[in-house]
Design an enzyme around this catalytic site. Structure first.
Site, short mmCIF file in Angstrom:
data_model
loop_
_atom_site.label_atom_id
_atom_site.label_comp_id
_atom_site.label_asym_id
_atom_site.label_seq_id
_atom_site.Cartn_x
_atom_site.Cartn_y
_atom_site.Cartn_z
CD1 TRP A 103 47.64 44.48 36.22
CD2 TRP A 103 47.90 43.56 38.23
NE1 TRP A 103 47.66 45.50 37.14
CE2 TRP A 103 47.82 44.97 38.38
CE3 TRP A 103 48.09 42.77 39.37
CZ2 TRP A 103 47.90 45.59 39.64
CZ3 TRP A 103 48.17 43.40 40.62
CH2 TRP A 103 48.07 44.78 40.73
CG ASP A 173 42.72 39.84 36.43
OD1 ASP A 173 41.74 40.57 36.66
OD2 ASP A 173 43.88 40.12 36.81
CE LYS A 197 42.92 48.14 39.90
NZ LYS A 197 43.59 46.95 39.49
C1 PLP Z 1 44.36 45.96 40.17
C2 PLP Z 1 44.45 44.66 39.52
C3 PLP Z 1 44.61 43.48 40.27
C4 PLP Z 1 44.84 43.45 41.77
O1 PLP Z 1 43.82 43.98 42.51
P1 PLP Z 1 43.98 44.24 44.10
O2 PLP Z 1 42.58 44.43 44.53
O3 PLP Z 1 44.85 45.44 44.28
O4 PLP Z 1 44.60 43.03 44.70
C5 PLP Z 1 44.64 42.29 39.58
N1 PLP Z 1 44.51 42.24 38.24
C6 PLP Z 1 44.36 43.36 37.49
C7 PLP Z 1 44.22 43.24 36.03
C8 PLP Z 1 44.32 44.59 38.11
O5 PLP Z 1 44.18 45.70 37.37
#
Ligand code: PLP
Length: 361
Positions: A103, A173, A197
Site C-alpha cells: 500500500w 494511511d 477494513k
Molecule cells: C484497502 C487499503 C487501501 C485501499 O482502499 P480502497 O478503498 O480499496 O481504495 C489503502 N490503504 C490500505 C492500507 C488498505 O488496506
C-alpha cells in the site's frame, strides 16, 4: 451461530459488529418514522443532517479530535487519497515516503505523478516483513510531508512508534488499523482511512486533517472534487455524499464509544491477536512471516511453507465456517484479518481448528 453467519477473516470489506447490523436491518425500510430508508433519503434532509452530525461528533469523541482538525467523508475509497494527499500537500514539490509494503508502494507511485518522492526508509530488503527504523530519517528541509502506511494490510506490519519527521507534517494511511487503538491526533497533519477494513461499507474514506493544511493553493489541474477545501467548505456535502456509508460508520463510531472507547477496543484487539500469535509461535506447521516487534494486531499473515498445504488449509477452514483465509494474491500463504468486529470466539475457533489440523497430519 445466529443468522448462520461465518467467521469472516477477510482483509476488507470485512466483518461489521453484529449489533450494528441488527440496528441497520431494523431501520432499513423505515428510518425512525421518516417513512423511508436512509438509502432513499435526501442528504439535505433534517434526518440525514442529524445522522451526519452524530457521526462526526461520535468520531470526534472516540478519537478525541482537537478543534483545529476537520473530519471529512470523501468518496473513492482509500485509493483516491493516494492522489489527494500529494495534490493538496506537495506545495514545494518534495515529499518523503516510508516504503513498508504494497500500500505504501501504491501511494508512492501515485505521488510521483505530482512531484519528487524521496523514499526515506524501506523494508524492501526483507520482503516488507518489518518496519524500518524511522528515528533519524534524512528529511530534506523543503519536504512538504512524511508519509507512512501505519498498518500494511497485506504484509501484516504495523508502526508501534511514529517516525521522527523532524518537524515535517506526518501523513498516515490508517485504513487497516483505524480505531483499533488510541491515537494521538495531534501527532499528525493528516490521518486517512478507507472505511471498509475496520468500520463500514466500502467506497469512502474518512479524512482527519489539520485546518491549516486545507488551502486553496492546489495545482490548477487539480479536480475540484480532489481538493480538501472543496469538502471542508461544504461539510463533506459538496456533492451527494456516500450517505449509506456515513450512516453505517456513524453507528460503528457510537458502538465503539459505548464499548468504552479506543482503550477498551485496543485491549480486546491485543487479547485476540495474542491468542493467534501464541499459537503461531508454538506451532511446527504454521509460521508467522513478520518480525515480532512489528506484528500487526489486525492482519496476520502466516505460511506452512508449501503452497499446496496452504490451499488445503484455506479449503478446510472454509468448510468449517471460517472464510477468506487466503493470503493476498501478491504474497500467497494465509492471512487472518482480525479487525475490531471479529469476535474473540472467531479467533479461538480458528486456533482450535488449526491445532487439530496440525495434530491430524
Ligand atoms: C484497502 C487499503 C487501501 C485501499 O482502499 P480502497 O478503498 O480499496 O481504495 C489503502 N490503504 C490500505 C492500507 C488498505 O488496506
Amino acid at each position: 451461530m445466529k443468522y448462520d453467519r461465518v467467521f469472516n477473516f477477510s482483509a476488507g470489506p470485512a466483518m461489521m459488529p453484529e449489533p450494528v447490523l441488527e440496528e441497520i436491518a431494523a431501520e432499513v425500510l423505515n428510518y425512525r418514522g421518516t417513512g423511508m430508508s436512509v438509502m432513499e433519503m435526501s442528504h439535505r434532509s433534517k434526518a440525514f443532517i442529524q445522522i451526519y452530525d452524530d457521526a462526526v461528533a461520535d468520531l470526534r469523541k472516540l478519537m478525541n479530535i482537537p478543534d483545529n482538525y476537520k473530519v471529512l467523508f470523501v468518496q473513492g475509497g482509500g485509493t483516491t487519497q493516494f492522489a489527494m494527499v500529494p495534490l493538496n500537500l506537495m506545495k514545494g514539490g518534495v515529499a518523503c515516503y516510508v516504503e513498508t509494503g504494497a500500500w505504501s508502494k501504491k501511494a508512492i507511485a501515485e505521488a510521483k505523478k505530482y512531484g519528487e518522492v524521496k523514499i526515506v526508509a524501506s523494508s524492501k530488503d526483507k520482503n516488507f516483513s518489518y518496519v524500518p527504523d524511522c528515528s533519524d530519517l534524512d528529511i530534506p528541509e523543503n519536504a512538504d510531508y512524511v508519509y507512512i502506511c501505519e498498518n500494511e494490510t497485506i504484509n501484516g506490519t504495523t508502526f508501534n512508534k511514529l517516525p521522527n519527521t523532524k518537524g515535517a507534517v506526518l501523513v498516515s494511511d490508517q485504513s487497516s488499523m483505524f480505531l483499533s487503538r488510541p491515537c494521538n491526533v495531534e501527532d499528525y497533519g493528516v490521518i486517512w482511512a478507507g472505511v471498509q477494513k475496520n468500520v463500514g461499507p466500502a467506497g469512502m474514506a474518512v479524512v482527519i486533517i489539520r485546518e491549516d493544511l486545507i488551502t486553496e493553493d492546489v495545482p490548477d489541474f487539480c479536480p475540484t472534487y480532489l481538493s480538501y477545501k472543496t469538502h471542508a467548505d461544504k461539510d463533506s456535502m459538496y456533492n451527494t455524499p456516500n450517505c449509506w456509508a456515513i450512516y453505517c460508520c456513524g453507528k460503528v463510531f457510537k458502538y465503539l464509544n459505548d464499548l468504552g472507547g479506543l482503550e477498551a477496543v485496543e485491549k480486546m484487539n491485543q487479547e485476540k491477536a495474542q491468542i493467534f500469535y501464541d499459537f503461531l509461535d508454538s506451532s511446527e506447521l504454521f509460521k508467522g512471516t513478520v518480525a515480532k516487534e512489528d506484528r500487526s494486531l489486525m492482519n496476520i499473515p502466516f505460511v506452512t511453507g508449501s503452497d499446496e498445504e496452504d490451499a488445503a488449509v484455506v479449503a478446510a477452514t472454509k468448510a468449517a465456517g471460517m472464510d477468506n483465509l487466503k493470503g493476498h494474491r501478491s504474497v500467497g500463504g494465509l492471512r487472518a484479518s482480525i479487525y475490531n468486529a471479529m469476535p474473540k470466539e472467531g479467533v479461538e475457533a480458528l486456533v482450535e481448528f488449526l491445532k487439530e489440523y496440525e495434530a491430524n497430519k
